[in-house]
Design an enzyme around this catalytic site. Structure first.
Site, PDB file in Angstrom:
ATOM      1  N   GLU A   1     -13.972   4.622   5.659  1.00  0.00           N
ATOM      2  CA  GLU A   1     -12.912   5.165   6.737  1.00  0.00           C
ATOM      3  C   GLU A   1     -13.348   5.433   8.030  1.00  0.00           C
ATOM      4  O   GLU A   1     -14.527   5.825   8.305  1.00  0.00           O
ATOM      5  CB  GLU A   1     -12.610   6.516   5.996  1.00  0.00           C
ATOM      6  CG  GLU A   1     -11.356   7.172   6.810  1.00  0.00           C
ATOM      7  CD  GLU A   1      -9.952   6.404   6.935  1.00  0.00           C
ATOM      8  OE1 GLU A   1     -10.114   5.044   7.394  1.00  0.00           O
ATOM      9  OE2 GLU A   1      -8.766   6.714   6.684  1.00  0.00           O
TER      10      GLU A   1
ATOM     11  N   ARG B   1     -13.315   5.377  -1.495  1.00  0.00           N
ATOM     12  CA  ARG B   1     -13.179   5.438  -0.365  1.00  0.00           C
ATOM     13  C   ARG B   1     -14.493   6.491   0.237  1.00  0.00           C
ATOM     14  O   ARG B   1     -14.448   7.447  -0.556  1.00  0.00           O
ATOM     15  CB  ARG B   1     -11.810   5.971   0.189  1.00  0.00           C
ATOM     16  CG  ARG B   1     -11.945   6.545   1.572  1.00  0.00           C
ATOM     17  CD  ARG B   1     -10.520   6.958   2.087  1.00  0.00           C
ATOM     18  NE  ARG B   1     -10.521   8.142   2.989  1.00  0.00           N
ATOM     19  CZ  ARG B   1      -9.506   8.914   3.474  1.00  0.00           C
ATOM     20  NH1 ARG B   1      -8.198   8.308   3.419  1.00  0.00           N
ATOM     21  NH2 ARG B   1      -9.617   9.871   4.583  1.00  0.00           N
TER      22      ARG B   1
ATOM     23  N   ASP C   1      -0.950  15.716   5.676  1.00  0.00           N
ATOM     24  CA  ASP C   1      -1.855  15.130   4.826  1.00  0.00           C
ATOM     25  C   ASP C   1      -3.148  15.829   4.588  1.00  0.00           C
ATOM     26  O   ASP C   1      -4.171  15.685   5.227  1.00  0.00           O
ATOM     27  CB  ASP C   1      -1.995  13.740   5.377  1.00  0.00           C
ATOM     28  CG  ASP C   1      -2.922  12.982   4.334  1.00  0.00           C
ATOM     29  OD1 ASP C   1      -2.973  13.364   3.165  1.00  0.00           O
ATOM     30  OD2 ASP C   1      -3.654  11.956   4.878  1.00  0.00           O
TER      31      ASP C   1
ATOM     32  N   TYR D   1       1.006  -1.152   0.011  1.00  0.00           N
ATOM     33  CA  TYR D   1       0.051  -0.122  -0.122  1.00  0.00           C
ATOM     34  C   TYR D   1       0.870   1.079   0.065  1.00  0.00           C
ATOM     35  O   TYR D   1       1.880   1.437   0.598  1.00  0.00           O
ATOM     36  CB  TYR D   1      -0.905   0.099   1.323  1.00  0.00           C
ATOM     37  CG  TYR D   1      -1.749   1.263   1.419  1.00  0.00           C
ATOM     38  CD1 TYR D   1      -2.936   1.396   0.263  1.00  0.00           C
ATOM     39  CD2 TYR D   1      -1.596   2.370   2.305  1.00  0.00           C
ATOM     40  CE1 TYR D   1      -3.885   2.272   0.373  1.00  0.00           C
ATOM     41  CE2 TYR D   1      -2.375   3.304   2.350  1.00  0.00           C
ATOM     42  CZ  TYR D   1      -3.656   3.374   1.198  1.00  0.00           C
ATOM     43  OH  TYR D   1      -4.526   4.541   1.481  1.00  0.00           O
TER      44      TYR D   1
ATOM     45  N   CYS E   1      -6.685  14.340   6.811  1.00  0.00           N
ATOM     46  CA  CYS E   1      -6.445  12.795   7.206  1.00  0.00           C
ATOM     47  C   CYS E   1      -7.674  12.214   7.641  1.00  0.00           C
ATOM     48  O   CYS E   1      -8.729  12.808   8.286  1.00  0.00           O
ATOM     49  CB  CYS E   1      -5.484  12.967   8.505  1.00  0.00           C
ATOM     50  SG  CYS E   1      -5.234  11.227   9.096  1.00  0.00           S
TER      51      CYS E   1
ATOM     52  N   HIS F   1      -7.464   4.217  -4.743  1.00  0.00           N
ATOM     53  CA  HIS F   1      -8.708   4.625  -4.101  1.00  0.00           C
ATOM     54  C   HIS F   1      -8.789   6.240  -4.356  1.00  0.00           C
ATOM     55  O   HIS F   1      -8.165   6.936  -4.115  1.00  0.00           O
ATOM     56  CB  HIS F   1      -9.009   4.241  -2.714  1.00  0.00           C
ATOM     57  CG  HIS F   1      -7.811   4.419  -1.748  1.00  0.00           C
ATOM     58  ND1 HIS F   1      -7.958   5.874  -1.225  1.00  0.00           N
ATOM     59  CD2 HIS F   1      -6.912   3.887  -1.142  1.00  0.00           C
ATOM     60  CE1 HIS F   1      -7.080   5.802  -0.328  1.00  0.00           C
ATOM     61  NE2 HIS F   1      -6.452   4.944  -0.339  1.00  0.00           N
TER      62      HIS F   1
ATOM     63  N   ASP G   1      -2.947   5.552  -2.527  1.00  0.00           N
ATOM     64  CA  ASP G   1      -3.877   6.461  -2.212  1.00  0.00           C
ATOM     65  C   ASP G   1      -4.122   7.951  -3.136  1.00  0.00           C
ATOM     66  O   ASP G   1      -3.047   8.464  -3.245  1.00  0.00           O
ATOM     67  CB  ASP G   1      -3.839   6.992  -0.958  1.00  0.00           C
ATOM     68  CG  ASP G   1      -4.511   8.230  -0.105  1.00  0.00           C
ATOM     69  OD1 ASP G   1      -5.246   8.636  -0.924  1.00  0.00           O
ATOM     70  OD2 ASP G   1      -4.265   8.427   0.965  1.00  0.00           O
TER      71      ASP G   1
ATOM     72  N   GLU H   1     -11.396   9.304  -2.764  1.00  0.00           N
ATOM     73  CA  GLU H   1     -12.323   9.684  -1.762  1.00  0.00           C
ATOM     74  C   GLU H   1     -13.160  10.401  -1.990  1.00  0.00           C
ATOM     75  O   GLU H   1     -13.260  11.151  -3.192  1.00  0.00           O
ATOM     76  CB  GLU H   1     -11.526   9.877  -0.617  1.00  0.00           C
ATOM     77  CG  GLU H   1     -10.646  11.159  -0.693  1.00  0.00           C
ATOM     78  CD  GLU H   1      -9.599  11.098   0.426  1.00  0.00           C
ATOM     79  OE1 GLU H   1      -9.705  12.275   1.217  1.00  0.00           O
ATOM     80  OE2 GLU H   1      -8.785  10.359   0.139  1.00  0.00           O
TER      81      GLU H   1
ATOM     82  N   ASN I   1      -8.697   0.046   7.386  1.00  0.00           N
ATOM     83  CA  ASN I   1      -7.542   0.731   7.749  1.00  0.00           C
ATOM     84  C   ASN I   1      -7.196   0.561   9.062  1.00  0.00           C
ATOM     85  O   ASN I   1      -7.735   1.173   9.890  1.00  0.00           O
ATOM     86  CB  ASN I   1      -8.177   2.264   7.414  1.00  0.00           C
ATOM     87  CG  ASN I   1      -6.589   3.237   7.391  1.00  0.00           C
ATOM     88  OD1 ASN I   1      -5.459   2.963   7.572  1.00  0.00           O
ATOM     89  ND2 ASN I   1      -6.783   4.444   7.296  1.00  0.00           N
TER      90      ASN I   1
ATOM     91  N   ASP J   1      -6.204  10.167  -3.207  1.00  0.00           N
ATOM     92  CA  ASP J   1      -6.828  11.316  -2.396  1.00  0.00           C
ATOM     93  C   ASP J   1      -8.253  11.735  -3.083  1.00  0.00           C
ATOM     94  O   ASP J   1      -8.851  10.749  -3.405  1.00  0.00           O
ATOM     95  CB  ASP J   1      -6.048  12.615  -2.367  1.00  0.00           C
ATOM     96  CG  ASP J   1      -4.967  12.497  -1.556  1.00  0.00           C
ATOM     97  OD1 ASP J   1      -5.094  11.715  -0.560  1.00  0.00           O
ATOM     98  OD2 ASP J   1      -3.931  13.548  -1.572  1.00  0.00           O
TER      99      ASP J   1
END
Length: 297
Positions: free
Chosen positions: A191, A161, A62, A48, A126, A116, A89, A118, A213, A91
């Site tokens: 999440e 996500r 982040d 990952y 975050c 992914h 990731d 989101e 996660n 975002d």
């Protein structure tokens, strides 16, 4: 030696085959290419690549400051050093739906096995911090549809996500997960679940793999692989674990030098030169040099 011999398409196909089985896939977060090689050597099923880690590597929080170019370049460096499939990731997709589409194609070209996208408002936060905001369902669906339509390799995994659990509750998260699956998502990343029962509820509500996660210091308890598998979870990530371990030991080593005037006391905790060379496959490079490029009259 050099890059891993397995092609990106083969990695993607293997990931799809693994997800079609029954086993839980474990994906520790790689913070650099060498750590990805270590993850493979230790027998994990995938790698990952965390947006939080990529941001931290640049000395940034982040909060959506990294660019597609930075993420694609670094994740590509990591992915090419392992035979394992790597999921990154991405975002919010770095912009509007057209940007999401471009993101998927750039990540495909970089050799990733999946990504992914989101549903947070950009700039994001975050996922385990308070104060998050999410876009409306229509916008979240558009992002996933754009990603799916842009994909050229059908084995490239597109995961949706959702961060809506922390804002509107579990029922809203389940409803959104279903809508994102209907939009074409191959897997769901809910999440900041509050407990194991919430993971089980999401997994029972959708017919695609669900990701858990297991990040430290977050909203979720650090459940074991056995617990997650029993709840119907199919993928578990440990996104920042290796970076936290490495940075914690780096800080202790620097303190040792300050206090003692030498790093000698920290040497027993270090990876040895021999072990580093083994992981880097120095022997393979030496053999290549001697067999091919060394001139023999």
């Amino acid at each position: 030696m050099l890059h891993a011999p397995t092609s990106a398409s083969d990695k993607r196909r293997r990931l799809r085959e693994a997800l079609a089985g029954q086993d839980l896939l474990r994906l520790p977060g790689a913070f650099n290419p060498l750590s990805a090689r270590l993850i493979e050597e230790k027998g994990f099923e995938g790698v990952y690549i965390s947006g939080a880690v990529l941001s931290a590597d640049l000395g940034l929080p982040d909060i959506g400051l990294t660019t597609l170019t930075e993420v694609a370049a670094r994740s590509g460096q990591i992915a090419r050093m392992t035979n394992l499939p790597a999921i990154v990731d991405a975002d919010t997709g770095f912009g509007e739906p057209m940007n999401v589409a471009r993101t998927i194609q750039v990540l495909e070209d970089a050799g990733l096995a999946g990504a992914h996208i989101e549903d947070q408002v950009n700039p994001k936060r975050c996922g385990h911090l308070d104060g998050k905001s999410v876009v409306g369902l229509s916008d979240a669906v558009k992002r996933i549809r754009a990603a799916v339509d842009a994909r050229r390799d059908p084995d490239f995994l597109i995961m949706a996500r959702t961060d809506v659990r922390a804002i509107e509750g579990l029922d809203a998260a389940i409803d959104r997960a279903k809508a994102l699956v209907d939009a074409g998502a191959d897997a769901i990343f809910p999440e900041a679940m509050a407990d194991l029962g919430e993971f089980e509820a999401v997994a029972s509500a959708v017919d695609v793999p669900v990701l858990a996660n297991m990040t430290e210091f977050g909203k979720s308890e650090l459940f074991s692989t056995a617990q997650l598998a029993s709840a119907g979870v199919r993928i578990v990530i440990y996104p920042v674990t290796l970076l936290r371990l490495a940075m914690g030991e780096a800080e202790r080593g620097l303190d040792e030098i300050v206090a003692a005037g030498t790093q000698a006391g920290a040497v027993p905790r270090m990876q040895t030169r021999a072990r580093l060379y083994e992981l880097l496959d120095y022997a393979g490079y030496n053999e290549f040099d001697s067999e091919i490029f060394t001139y023999r009259p």
